[in-house]
Scaffold this active site. Structure first.
Site, PDB file in Angstrom:
ATOM      1  N   ASP A   1      -2.465  63.277 131.026  1.00  0.00           N
ATOM      2  CA  ASP A   1      -2.236  63.612 129.621  1.00  0.00           C
ATOM      3  C   ASP A   1      -3.271  62.929 128.729  1.00  0.00           C
ATOM      4  OD1 ASP A   1      -0.844  64.541 127.274  1.00  0.00           O
ATOM      5  OD2 ASP A   1       0.185  62.618 127.183  1.00  0.00           O
TER       6      ASP A   1
ATOM      7  N   ARG B   1      -5.473  74.602 114.758  1.00  0.00           N
ATOM      8  CA  ARG B   1      -4.945  73.263 115.084  1.00  0.00           C
ATOM      9  C   ARG B   1      -4.537  73.124 116.542  1.00  0.00           C
ATOM     10  NH1 ARG B   1      -0.005  72.068 112.173  1.00  0.00           N
ATOM     11  NH2 ARG B   1      -0.222  70.080 113.216  1.00  0.00           N
TER      12      ARG B   1
END
Length: 159
Positions: A63, A109
């Site tokens: 991650d 975004r």
């Protein structure tokens, strides 16, 4: 492989935090724009079963590295909206390993990235696909990044 630029770290992040006593303290380097890596060797404290790193720790590393690949600007912050991890082989403790992150497409975004943990002989041990969301800049107008410890740490400061 040439490491071109060390990325900032923080005080408390579990993966990169310099002062997090339980943290991994990984350091990330840009290889080229949109591609980062970190070399690491984890203690047995992070095992799920003897000799193998816990799957949650593996996911955290994947991650972090995937997100960092999308950190084109050092103070652009993002969060993970989705993380899909594939555990291919046990990730051994007390072994030199490398994690790579590669930036993918960006749509407003929302951005995409991938990451993978490899053995030093190039075997892929685990990989991930990420969907990331920008944190609006307005949420950081009153945040003191220096107080957070968000900066590039010199090698002699790494402990």
């Amino acid at each position: 492989m040439k490491l071109t630029e060390k990325q900032p770290g923080s005080k408390s992040c579990f993966v990169c935090g310099r002062e997090n006593l339980a943290g991994l303290k990984l350091e990330f380097y840009m290889i080229e724009p949109g591609k980062v890596c970190s070399y690491f060797n984890l203690h047995e404290h992070y095992e799920g079963y003897p000799g193998a790193i816990h799957g949650g720790i593996i996911a955290a590393i994947l991650d972090e590295c995937g997100g960092r690949a999308q950190m084109i600007e050092p103070n652009r912050f993002i969060v993970t909206a989705q993380l899909c991890v594939r555990y291919r082989r046990p990730v051994p403790s007390r072994t030199d390993l490398v994690v790579y992150g590669v930036a993918g497409e960006r749509r407003g975004r929302v951005s995409f990235a991938s990451s993978e943990i490899q053995s030093m002989d190039g075997k892929i041990l685990a990989d991930a696909e990420l969907v990331l969301m920008d944190i609006p800049e307005s949420q950081f107008t009153d945040v003191d990044l220096e107080a957070m410890g968000w900066r590039v740490y010199l090698d002699e400061e790494v402990g």
